[in-house]
Design a protein around this motif. Structure first.
Motif: not given
Length: 801
Positions: A703-732
């Motif tokens: 989320l911090q990187a997305l604030e600083e730069k512009t990306f054409a593609l995001l490749i994300s894992d799902i099972g991650m500590p603290e915040m999983d990939g589903y929650t990350l995509m919802q916040q984006i």
């Protein structure tokens, strides 16, 4: 049953003591009888013998008739449940066929014209279907196979079932009504929802001929011709009736019947039929439908024999009481002998022996003897049933123990097969890190690691396929498929394995001159899923190559047999034991499950083959003359009638961007994965294809990187500590929503997203797409497959207006 037997024995003992006391032997139960005075004998005869015998016979007949009536009612109700189950299976078959049709890509693509042609082909394969209709949720017909595509279509005729589908999103069965195209024919709709992205897009309906259900019901004939079977729809209108169908089909049932079926799902009661006959009515609702089946049996059929027996006993008793005074003296000896004989029979029955009744002249005592014989037969029958139940319980216990042993064997095999590839992977990895291998050994080590990793991946894929099959979530994407192309693709996949064992791998086709196309390149077109059909052929070929020794032969034959395409995979390998042949397609069954077995595997491939073939409407069978004599597997699939359809799985890739030397040049990619090794792999793979990569280890860093730069593609894992990939995509998505206009104003468009995860189930894929990922890829993924997926995603986004 033990308490029942003890009760009967106690009653018989009391009866014996009473008979003995009346004959002058209060403490004996022997067969000897003494002559009494005429007065005492007449009192004994009238008050102590005939009247109790008559009452006893009446009680026995009444009890037996009550039991028989109760048993008949249970039998009628059981027959009704069975009939309901048969009707439910017939309707379920139609629902399953509709569900397969509902997965058509034509609907997904909005190509309703081609779907109209596809639905017409399906109707031609279903003799009981009148039409297939695609409806909007509002009830407007969109596609109707009985009308040319594009002609104006009316609203749905039967809105009640349409509303049920809209409200419940579940399949349902409508009510019977005359066809608007052929008024003489009666039909009813079977409707299923067509869901896309969790929303109801269409309602797919098959209009079924009423005679299809009538034929199913008429096949369930009863031994008693007086039984009448009836099926009514949700409004209580008669759909099928085995007696006088021309008169009653299409009419509503009696008010009392309609009231009963509205109050309960099943039951049995007395009623009057539409013809005015007194009957017993047993009814049962068809599962998951508003339909009800009923069986009616005339009251006289059930109660007539018992009533006749009752009047016979009562009449005979009264007649004997009238003449007892006149013939008492003459019949005294016969009566004494009769009572003695009955007492001996009762005594034998109490001892568990078969009662022997001598020919007598007293009808009541004869009937008593017959009742005792019946009781003896009933006790013997129950004893036999108890023994049979014990035998069945023992067989069930042995079967459970065998299943438990199979489970333990499978778990042992699973552990072995999953651990075995890890040893060379870890071993060669350690040697490679040592840096002491020359170029040849390094290449050999890498090849070994890759082969074993693919082997373990295939084992996991087989387990996932079986899980999908068990849950009923394995679906097909059906298109016209050329089997020649499919078989060639599968052969190329296993050719290296065959060449490594010097196996002669051949492929021949035989069209018998029946094909209208090129005789040198016959077309074998079937309606199916190209990837799954290739999986079927691949599994059979891998199985044949594995069990064929070096220098052997594996031959694939493709030929036409009537309207079927037949694929034969013939090998000269190990063969199959005739005792194991019936179980070769069962899950988790292997002919050799010992630790000393020669061939590996989990025993899932052939079971998956059978399920996939059956999903395509075909059959698969195995044959082998015996061990060391080779085996033959034959797959039969229905051919398409119109072979002029373009084979979509042979068409070239339509992507505008191909895998060039730098297919991802200049593409800015953000990689999110908490596993360092996976991040390094993705960074290397993407940068090798000239992408600009930023990699982070958590969702918050992303989320911090997305604030600083512009990306054409995001490749994300799902099972991650603290915040999983589903929650990350919802916040984006929330950050790039319509409310966040400032982000758009500075030119930051929301990146396309790929979920790259080890959560590979169908549920995980659906959840990823729902939260906003455009693509779901399962780990492990090969570099070329990852780059191709990125290229396809980028091209598909460029083509959208």
């Amino acid at each position: 049953m033990v308490e029942d037997k003890a009760t009967r024995t106690g009653f018989l003992n009391i009866l014996l003591k009473w008979i003995a006391s009346k004959n002058g032997h209060p403490d004996r139960t022997s067969s000897s009888c003494r002559t009494l005075s005429l007065r005492s004998y007449l009192v004994l005869l009238v008050a102590g013998t005939l009247l109790p015998v008559v009452l006893f016979a009446v009680a026995v007949v009444y009890k037996l008739s009550s039991q028989e009536q109760a048993a008949t009612e249970r039998r009628i109700l059981l027959a009704t449940r069975n009939l309901a189950a048969i009707v439910e299976r017939e309707l379920s078959g139609t629902i399953r066929t509709l569900q397969v049709l509902a997965t058509s890509e034509r609907i997904e693509q909005g190509n309703l014209k081609n779907f109209h042609r596809e639905a017409r082909r399906v109707v031609q394969t279903q003799p009981s279907w009148i039409a297939v209709i695609l409806l909007s949720p509002e009830g407007q017909q969109v596609v109707n196979t009985t009308r040319p595509f594009g002609t104006p279509l009316p609203q749905a005729r039967e809105p009640a079932s349409l509303r049920r589908v809209v409200e419940t999103h579940q399949p349902t069965v409508g009510n019977i009504s005359p066809s608007i195209f052929k008024p003489i024919r009666l039909g009813f709709p079977v409707r299923i929802p067509v869901m896309r992205n969790g929303k109801l897009q269409y309602i797919l309906t098959a209009v079924i001929n009423q005679k299809a259900i009538a034929n199913v019901v008429s096949d369930q004939t009863s031994i008693d011709g007086e039984w009448t079977r009836t099926v009514v729809d949700g409004k209580g209108v008669v759909v099928v009736r085995t007696r006088d169908p021309e008169r009653f089909v299409g009419q509503r049932g009696t008010p009392s019947f309609l009231k009963r079926i509205s109050e309960a799902n099943e039951g049995i009661y007395r009623d009057t039929t539409l013809e005015g006959r007194k009957v017993y009515v047993a009814f049962s609702q068809v599962d998951d439908t508003p339909w009800t089946v009923a069986i009616t049996v005339p009251v006289d059929v059930i109660q007539g024999p018992a009533r006749q027996a009752m009047w016979l006993v009562i009449g005979s008793g009264l007649a004997l009481l009238l003449v007892s005074g006149i013939g008492s003296f003459i019949l005294s000896r016969y009566i004494s002998l009769s009572i003695t004989s009955a007492a001996l029979a009762a005594e034998a029955l109490a001892k568990g022996e078969s009662p022997q009744i001598k020919p007598l002249l007293i009808e009541e005592v004869v009937f008593l003897g017959q009742s005792l014989e019946f009781a003896a037969n009933l006790l013997s029958q129950r004893e036999q049933e108890r023994n049979e139940n014990l035998q069945r319980a023992e067989a069930a216990r042995e079967e459970a123990e065998a299943a438990n042993r199979m489970k333990d064997e499978f778990l042992a095999v699973l552990s072995h097969e999953l651990r075995t590839p890890l040893n060379p992977i870890l071993g060669w990895s350690k040697l490679l890190r040592g840096g002491r291998l020359d170029a040849a050994k390094t290449a050999f080590a890498l090849e070994t690691i890759e082969r074993n990793a693919k082997l373990q991946t295939q084992l996991i894929e087989d387990l996932l396929d079986v899980a999908r099959i068990m849950q009923g979530k394995l679906s097909l994407k059906t298109v016209p498929v050329n089997l020649v192309f499919t078989i060639n693709s599968a052969i190329e996949t296993v050719r290296l394995a065959a060449e490594a064992k010097s196996i002669d791998l051949r492929f021949t086709t035989l069209d018998l001159g029946l094909n209208n196309g090129d005789s040198q390149n016959p077309q074998f077109l079937v309606l199916g899923d190209s990837a799954r059909l290739q999986q079927v052929i691949w599994n059979l070929l891998i199985n044949a190559v594995k069990f064929t020794p070096e220098g052997g032969r594996v031959e694939v034959r493709l030929l036409r047999v009537a309207s079927q395409a037949q694929i034969q995979v013939i090998d000269t390998g190990k063969g199959i034991d005739p005792n194991f042949l019936p179980f070769v397609f069962e899950y988790f069954r292997q002919e050799d499950s010992k630790t000393t077995r020669k061939f590996g595997g989990l025993g899932l491939g052939l079971a998956i083959v059978r399920h996939l073939v059956e999903l395509h409407g075909g059959t698969v069978q195995a044959d082998s003359p015996g061990e060391e004599q080779g085996a033959t597997f034959i797959v039969s699939l229905p051919l398409l009638r119109d072979e002029g359809i373009k084979n979509t799985d042979e068409s070239s890739d339509s992507s505008s961007l191909t895998l060039q030397s730098a297919p991802l040049k200049g593409l800015r990619v953000l990689v999110v994965d908490d596993d360092l090794d996976m991040r390094n792999f993705l960074i290397f793979t993407l940068e090798q294809n000239h992408a600009i990569v930023t990699a982070v280890g958590s969702a918050r860093e992303a989320l911090q990187a997305l604030e600083e730069k512009t990306f054409a593609l995001l490749i994300s894992d799902i099972g991650m500590p603290e915040m999983d990939g589903y929650t990350l995509m919802q916040q984006i998505r929330s950050r790039y929503s319509q409310q966040d206009r400032q982000v758009r104003a500075v030119g930051k468009a929301m990146p396309k997203a790929i979920a790259l995860t080890a959560y590979a189930g169908e549920h995980n894929q659906q959840q990823a797409l729902q939260v906003g990922f455009q693509l779901h890829l399962a780990k492990p993924v090969e570099p070329q497959a990852l780059v191709r997926a990125i290229v396809d995603l980028v091209n598909s986004c460029q083509e959208k207006p």
